[in-house]
Motif scaffolding. Structure first.
Motif, PDB file in Angstrom:
ATOM      1  N   UNK A 123       0.813  -1.235   0.000  1.00  0.00           N
ATOM      2  CA  UNK A 123       0.000   0.000   0.000  1.00  0.00           C
ATOM      3  C   UNK A 123       0.844   1.282   0.000  1.00  0.00           C
ATOM      4  N   UNK A 124       2.008   1.225  -0.618  1.00  0.00           N
ATOM      5  CA  UNK A 124       2.874   2.407  -0.657  1.00  0.00           C
ATOM      6  C   UNK A 124       2.195   3.556  -1.389  1.00  0.00           C
ATOM      7  N   UNK A 125       1.539   3.228  -2.505  1.00  0.00           N
ATOM      8  CA  UNK A 125       0.944   4.290  -3.335  1.00  0.00           C
ATOM      9  C   UNK A 125      -0.148   5.066  -2.609  1.00  0.00           C
ATOM     10  N   UNK A 196       7.163   5.231 -11.290  1.00  0.00           N
ATOM     11  CA  UNK A 196       7.434   3.832 -10.935  1.00  0.00           C
ATOM     12  C   UNK A 196       7.746   3.694  -9.453  1.00  0.00           C
ATOM     13  N   UNK A 197       7.416   2.520  -8.908  1.00  0.00           N
ATOM     14  CA  UNK A 197       7.814   2.148  -7.547  1.00  0.00           C
ATOM     15  C   UNK A 197       8.563   0.821  -7.684  1.00  0.00           C
ATOM     16  N   UNK A 198       9.836   0.824  -7.352  1.00  0.00           N
ATOM     17  CA  UNK A 198      10.664  -0.360  -7.559  1.00  0.00           C
ATOM     18  C   UNK A 198      10.853  -1.167  -6.295  1.00  0.00           C
ATOM     19  N   UNK A 199      10.863  -2.491  -6.434  1.00  0.00           N
ATOM     20  CA  UNK A 199      11.144  -3.347  -5.282  1.00  0.00           C
ATOM     21  C   UNK A 199      12.048  -4.494  -5.694  1.00  0.00           C
ATOM     22  N   UNK A 212      20.801   8.820  -3.463  1.00  0.00           N
ATOM     23  CA  UNK A 212      19.521   9.544  -3.452  1.00  0.00           C
ATOM     24  C   UNK A 212      18.970   9.523  -2.035  1.00  0.00           C
ATOM     25  N   UNK A 213      18.395  10.635  -1.597  1.00  0.00           N
ATOM     26  CA  UNK A 213      17.823  10.694  -0.241  1.00  0.00           C
ATOM     27  C   UNK A 213      16.576   9.820  -0.166  1.00  0.00           C
ATOM     28  N   UNK A 214      16.376   9.202   1.016  1.00  0.00           N
ATOM     29  CA  UNK A 214      15.165   8.401   1.231  1.00  0.00           C
ATOM     30  C   UNK A 214      13.933   9.244   0.955  1.00  0.00           C
ATOM     31  N   UNK A 215      12.961   8.651   0.275  1.00  0.00           N
ATOM     32  CA  UNK A 215      11.728   9.372  -0.036  1.00  0.00           C
ATOM     33  C   UNK A 215      11.786  10.148  -1.332  1.00  0.00           C
ATOM     34  N   UNK A 216      12.971  10.277  -1.909  1.00  0.00           N
ATOM     35  CA  UNK A 216      13.133  10.975  -3.185  1.00  0.00           C
ATOM     36  C   UNK A 216      13.287   9.941  -4.308  1.00  0.00           C
ATOM     37  N   UNK A 270      10.760   8.707 -13.503  1.00  0.00           N
ATOM     38  CA  UNK A 270      11.204   8.674 -12.102  1.00  0.00           C
ATOM     39  C   UNK A 270      10.758   7.380 -11.435  1.00  0.00           C
ATOM     40  N   UNK A 271      11.590   6.903 -10.515  1.00  0.00           N
ATOM     41  CA  UNK A 271      11.240   5.684  -9.780  1.00  0.00           C
ATOM     42  C   UNK A 271      11.539   5.859  -8.290  1.00  0.00           C
ATOM     43  N   UNK A 272      10.522   5.601  -7.465  1.00  0.00           N
ATOM     44  CA  UNK A 272      10.691   5.592  -6.011  1.00  0.00           C
ATOM     45  C   UNK A 272      11.133   4.198  -5.583  1.00  0.00           C
ATOM     46  N   UNK A 273      11.994   4.123  -4.567  1.00  0.00           N
ATOM     47  CA  UNK A 273      12.460   2.825  -4.067  1.00  0.00           C
ATOM     48  C   UNK A 273      12.251   2.793  -2.545  1.00  0.00           C
ATOM     49  N   UNK A 274      11.048   2.412  -2.118  1.00  0.00           N
ATOM     50  CA  UNK A 274      10.721   2.477  -0.680  1.00  0.00           C
ATOM     51  C   UNK A 274      11.123   1.253   0.141  1.00  0.00           C
ATOM     52  N   UNK A 275      12.020   0.425  -0.390  1.00  0.00           N
ATOM     53  CA  UNK A 275      12.493  -0.771   0.341  1.00  0.00           C
ATOM     54  C   UNK A 275      11.330  -1.682   0.748  1.00  0.00           C
ATOM     55  N   UNK A 276      10.537  -2.046  -0.247  1.00  0.00           N
ATOM     56  CA  UNK A 276       9.455  -3.010  -0.029  1.00  0.00           C
ATOM     57  C   UNK A 276       9.808  -4.299  -0.757  1.00  0.00           C
TER      58      UNK A 276
END
Length: 294
Positions: A123-125, A196-199, A212-216, A270-276
């Motif tokens: 549920x990151x999005x 994009x959200x990458x895992x 890259x800073x977390x959350x960016x 752009x791609x977010x990488x939230x460590x999921x």
């Protein structure tokens, strides 16, 4: 409440143990332990069609360790899932039976679509800007899962047999790539900009190397640059220059190729990488079902 998730992928097996605290309105998931063992089941399955004797022993030994750790942490609920390699292995069911006898762990083989859904379970999005549409991209050793999310709804999910271990063994055809490209062009479309959200372990490693800073988000141009950089080095050079394990250094280029293609074909910059991960999704899935059944 202590919950554990076991994800047996084509590249590695992971045990994630979380404590879930429910004093607040929203549950808080606290990571107690994460253990990763590079079983590389795909190296056997995608070339021989089954898991060989040596890797079967590794699976049994690993599951015994996972079982003992879950006892030490007093795990109350768990779910163990196997993905692409175990799905394709001729002796997959036999190994699952042996694991149950030796460790007590029940392993279920899940489909590619179920795998994609588990990534979505994070549920990151939901916490991101509603002015965007989101494409979850989970790259594993045996498959890549895509889940497209727009206006609070899952619009599309699909699993492709394109993964880093398959690429490492030259088992991905032009037709495989063509199918993925056509599916993306037909289904990953929105009037909103798509992010994009990458895992997966590879994109997490690239993200940490990017500073890259977390959350960016990372840019698509950075991923292309990273691909060229890594592709120009030998495995030993990647290990030395970037302090990578061998089982990461040999597949990182292939993972970047997949991400670059997916982002290019879907016009994502752009791609977010939230460590999921699938394991995180499993934890949320277990908790969600327990919460509903209360």
């Amino acid at each position: 409440m202590i919950i554990a998730a076991i994800d047996i992928g084509s590249n590695a097996a992971r045990l994630l143990i979380n404590e879930v605290k429910t004093q607040q309105k929203e549950p808080e998931f606290i990571k107690l332990n994460l253990l990763r063992i590079p079983l590389r089941l795909g190296m056997d399955v995608f070339t021989m069609g089954k898991i060989g004797t040596e890797r079967e022993k590794m699976v049994l030994d690993s599951m015994k360790i996972f079982s003992d750790l879950m006892k030490i942490y007093n795990v109350e609920h768990y779910r163990a899932c196997a993905t692409s390699a175990m799905r394709d292995a001729a002796n997959g069911q036999e190994i699952i039976k042996n694991v149950k006898e030796i460790s007590g762990i029940d392993i279920e083989i899940i489909s590619g679509d179920e795998e994609a859904t588990l990534i979505y379970e994070n549920h990151v999005a939901e916490g991101l800007d509603k002015n965007f549409a989101y494409l979850y991209v989970d790259v594993g050793g045996g498959s890549t899962e895509l889940t497209f999310y727009e206006n609070g709804k899952m619009m599309y999910e699909r699993s492709f047999n394109i993964g880093t271990i398959r690429l490492l063994n030259d088992l991905v055809t032009e037709d495989n790539w063509k199918e993925m490209k056509e599916e993306i062009k037909a289904n990953i479309v929105s009037k909103k900009p798509i992010v994009a959200i990458g895992s997966g372990g590879n994109i997490n490693k690239v993200f940490s190397l990017s500073k890259t800073k977390d959350g960016k988000p990372m840019s698509a141009s950075y991923l292309k640059k990273a691909y060229k950089e890594f592709a120009g080095l030998t495995i030993d050079e990647r290990m030395t220059q970037y302090n990578l394990r061998e089982d990461r250094a040999d597949v990182l280029v292939h993972a970047l190729k997949i991400y670059n293609n997916v982002m290019s074909w879907s016009d994502i910059s752009r791609i977010f990488v939230p460590k999921i991960s699938v394991a995180d999704g499993l934890i949320h899935n277990i908790y969600g079902k327990l919460h509903v059944n209360k």
